[in-house]
Design an enzyme around this catalytic site. Structure first.
Site, PDB file in Angstrom:
ATOM      1  N   ASP A 389      81.133  28.800  50.619  1.00 36.01           N
ATOM      2  CA  ASP A 389      80.601  30.111  50.271  1.00 36.01           C
ATOM      3  C   ASP A 389      79.404  29.866  49.347  1.00 36.01           C
ATOM      4  O   ASP A 389      79.296  28.804  48.734  1.00 36.01           O
ATOM      5  CB  ASP A 389      81.680  30.935  49.565  1.00 36.01           C
ATOM      6  CG  ASP A 389      81.133  32.242  49.032  1.00 36.01           C
ATOM      7  OD1 ASP A 389      80.542  32.990  49.824  1.00 36.01           O
ATOM      8  OD2 ASP A 389      81.267  32.489  47.819  1.00 36.01           O
ATOM      9  N   ASP A 592      85.177  31.472  46.032  1.00 36.62           N
ATOM     10  CA  ASP A 592      85.700  31.930  44.743  1.00 36.62           C
ATOM     11  C   ASP A 592      85.853  33.438  44.657  1.00 36.62           C
ATOM     12  O   ASP A 592      86.372  33.944  43.672  1.00 36.62           O
ATOM     13  CB  ASP A 592      84.793  31.457  43.603  1.00 36.62           C
ATOM     14  CG  ASP A 592      83.553  32.328  43.454  1.00 36.62           C
ATOM     15  OD1 ASP A 592      83.045  32.799  44.493  1.00 36.62           O
ATOM     16  OD2 ASP A 592      83.102  32.533  42.311  1.00 36.62           O
ATOM     17  N   ASP A 596      86.530  36.010  49.927  1.00 38.52           N
ATOM     18  CA  ASP A 596      86.821  34.722  50.545  1.00 38.52           C
ATOM     19  C   ASP A 596      88.311  34.522  50.828  1.00 38.52           C
ATOM     20  O   ASP A 596      88.683  33.555  51.490  1.00 38.52           O
ATOM     21  CB  ASP A 596      86.338  33.575  49.638  1.00 38.52           C
ATOM     22  CG  ASP A 596      84.846  33.653  49.374  1.00 38.52           C
ATOM     23  OD1 ASP A 596      84.109  34.011  50.308  1.00 38.52           O
ATOM     24  OD2 ASP A 596      84.426  33.366  48.246  1.00 38.52           O
TER      25      ASP A 596
END
Length: 705
Positions: A389, A592, A596
């Site tokens: 990410d 995080d 996600d």
């Protein structure tokens, strides 16, 4: 070692049906005898006088048995060497061997009979009991028949003595695999000082409630998770995060229970207490991880389940061959039978995997990496695709407003007031950056209503009966679900900003674009290095982001990432990972944010950064307690190293058993005209095999990435 460690070790081994039954001596302290309070003390304290006394008694008993076995066995060997064969010599040896047979053999017989009573599978105790009983009873029979030779008292005594020593050493080594859990348990302070009115009162740390003001003086452990409301200090968080450098903390900063206040007086408002603290969650994760089994361990367990019956068949068939076909004497046959059984004890095979897994989890925990199960340790070595990410993972997650571009006669301050009024209720990093910018310019937020977060698009709220939207400019749709048109000059400006790696949000009032706000995040210092090292490990690296492709490409270009998935909505992240998995990829996802969480769950291994949300952390299979990307490299290399050690252990164990069983069965008899192995030598070989596996497993402690 405290009794807590041994009890937990025994519980873990027995609850998972590990093949090495020699370490499952429930007579140490039967689980049925534990009251709920005792179990709670074991889990939370583990340092009571009761457990210390039990440990001392057990250790003294083991050592006494070993001394008895060594002294009597040595005397038997000396008598056999020095005195001629006679009934008197045989009787004296019988008198010496009998205490060894019953005192040292007691624990093996108890476990053997218990397994039969509970209808459990055949265990390694079966091999020990059968081999020593056959040797002892045959020797007793020959003695009573006044046969002065062909007695095996020395063999049965040697086997029981060596196995007792081996079990003792094995248990001591296995206990070391849960030292980190014990050290975590000791981090929790027993007492704390809290404010009660205007007074400071000392209380048990278990009595702290959410909202209490907890005092931490220099050098003291912090008793609960919380937020500093008064004072500042540097906090040693090394026991939680693995970071040796103390972290400076001030009013408003979060602190973790169990960490050490170094040099300042601080007051902390407790936010998490008891089982909800970070430390309690870490302890629970580590405990559950040890109880889990890696797939390769299950294979080893199934192999052992069939291995012991096969050994019994081999022992019986080889004995039959030597007695019926080869016409060897019964003494020869007894030697072959007992030796095959003794040399086959697969304890090393039974502990080859769980010991490595436990040590690897301990090693990672000390580094600040929490692995939630043994299967993830094994999976680490097979990962070939790593998906990152962007925000908060490869970047610091603390973007700042760089450009404010008004439209439709709005001023910069008016545009910022509109955006911050809506974004103040959002936890997204971009929203926080906008609110921070407004605060820096002393712009007060207006009161809003009907706040609504639209996943992956932005936020919507009502302000003075007007709908205000802050979010993706080019994906904004009106009430008729039609794309809101954006003037060409605005589009060109957005392209320029995004090409610089900035994220652009639009501020809409009743579907009319009031302006743009550009936000830029900084890359983590070690992001470029980590990506380069992962590529060197021949793994595919993918950048997945909800941002537009221009912004994602700008970030990827700086990091050297060639594969980009941009404009991926939160619900589609998991689908994209599933597509990769359907292509045969073994995928690791690192993120995080709350967006996600589904992707972290979908991935073969999901790694959650501790700086992220509670949802992301609970969804991750591995948690980085310190948001350091270097720990990703450490975790990958540790997984590869651990699996290599497991495979080495299994190869050593299987190779040892195949070779020694063949020799014990008399494979070399045609060359040497004698048996190479005896029951005593076979027992010694068992200790050597276990020692080799232990030593190879303990190399995990020396691992350096």
């Amino acid at each position: 070692m405290k009794k807590l460690d041994e009890i937990k070790m025994n519980d873990q081994l027995s609850s998972k049906g590990l093949s090495c039954d020699c370490c499952n001596e429930s007579s140490v302290l039967p689980k049925s005898s534990l009251t709920p309070n005792m179990k709670q003390k074991q889990e939370e304290q583990g340092d009571t006088e009761e457990y210390q006394d039990i440990e001392k008694k057990k250790t003294l008993n083991d050592k006494t048995l070993i001394v008895i076995g060594l002294v009597l066995t040595a005397a038997i060997v000396i008598l056999e060497l020095m005195l001629p064969d006679s009934f008197t010599t045989g009787f004296i040896i019988f008198v010496l061997a009998t205490p060894v047979q019953f005192l040292l053999g007691k624990q093996f017989y108890i476990r053997f009979l218990r397994a039969i009573k509970n209808r459990k599978r055949i265990t390694t105790d079966t091999l020990v009991v059968l081999s020593t009983s056959v040797a002892y009873l045959y020797s007793l029979f020959t003695l009573l028949s006044f046969t002065v030779s062909n007695q095996f008292f020395e063999a049965s005594s040697s086997v029981l003595t060596i196995f007792t020593i081996g079990e003792y050493l094995e248990r001591r080594v296995l206990i070391t695999t849960i030292e980190s859990l014990k050290s975590l348990l000791t981090l929790k302070p027993k007492a704390a000082v809290v404010m009660r009115g205007e007074s400071e009162v000392s209380v048990n740390s278990d009595d702290i409630a959410v909202g209490d003001i907890v005092i931490a003086r220099p050098g003291e452990k912090i008793a609960a998770d919380g937020i500093i409301v008064d004072g500042q200090s540097s906090i040693d968080e090394s026991m939680i995060t693995g970071e040796s450098i103390p972290v400076e903390k001030k009013i408003g900063d979060k602190v973790i229970g169990g960490t050490i206040n170094k040099n300042g007086y601080i007051q902390i408002k407790a936010t998490n207490v008891g089982s909800t603290t970070v430390l309690a969650n870490i302890i629970e994760i580590v405990r559950k991880a040890r109880l889990s089994k890696a797939p390769v361990q299950r294979i080893a367990d199934r192999a052992v389940q069939y291995f012991i019956p096969i050994v019994l068949v081999i022992a019986a068939s080889t004995s039959f061959y030597w007695f019926v076909v080869a016409h060897e004497p019964i003494s020869f046959v007894v030697t072959v039978f007992a030796t095959v059984l003794v040399v086959s004890c697969p304890c090393a095979l039974g502990i080859a995997t769980p010991m490595v897994i436990s040590l690897a989890i301990d090693k990672a925990t000390r580094k600040g990496v929490l692995i939630k199960g043994g299967k993830y340790v094994e999976k680490l070595s097979s990962i070939n695709t790593i998906v990152f990410d962007k925000t908060g993972t490869l970047t610091n997650g603390k973007p700042e407003v760089t450009d404010i571009i008004p439209n439709n006669d709005y001023s910069q301050s008016e545009l910022l007031q509109l955006a911050s009024s809506v974004e103040i209720k959002s936890e997204h990093p971009i929203a926080q950056a906008i609110v921070k910018k407004a605060s820096e310019q002393s712009i007060r937020q207006s009161k809003i209503s009907k706040f609504h977060s639209i996943s992956g698009l932005g936020v919507l709220a009502s302000l003075q009966e007007k709908k205000v939207f802050v979010g993706n400019v080019l994906r904004k749709r009106n009430e008729s679900d039609q794309q809101v048109s954006v003037p060409e000059p605005i589009k060109n400006k957005i392209i320029d900003l995004e090409s610089d790696g900035k994220t652009v949000v639009g501020v809409f009032v009743e579907d009319n674009l009031s302006g743009l706000i550009a936000v830029a995040d900084t890359l983590r210092d070690n992001a470029k290095y980590v990506i380069t090292e992962i590529v060197k490990m021949k793994k595919d690296v993918i950048l997945m982001s909800g941002d537009n492709s221009r912004t994602a490409k700008a970030i990827a270009r700086k990091l050297g990432i060639n594969i980009i998935m941009a404009e991926v909505s939160p619900e589609n992240k998991a689908r994209e990972l599933a597509k990769l998995q359907n292509q045969g990829k073994k995928v690791m996802m690192i993120g995080d944010g709350i967006n996600d969480a589904p992707a972290l769950t979908q991935a073969d291994i999901g790694i959650a950064m501790d700086s992220g949300t509670d949802v992301a952390i609970s969804s991750g299979h591995i948690i980085l307690m310190k948001s350091d990307l270097n720990h990703i490299l450490y975790t990958l290399k540790l997984g590869q190293y651990a699996l290599r050690k497991i495979k080495q252990n299994l190869v050593m164990s299987f190779t040892y058993n195949v070779i020694t069983i063949s020799i014990a069965a008399g494979l070399l008899y045609g060359i040497t005209n004698s048996l190479i192995l005896t029951p005593a030598l076979a027992a010694l070989g068992w200790v050597i095999s276990d020692t080799a596996v232990f030593g190879n497993s303990l190399l995990i402690r020396k691992f350096r990435s």
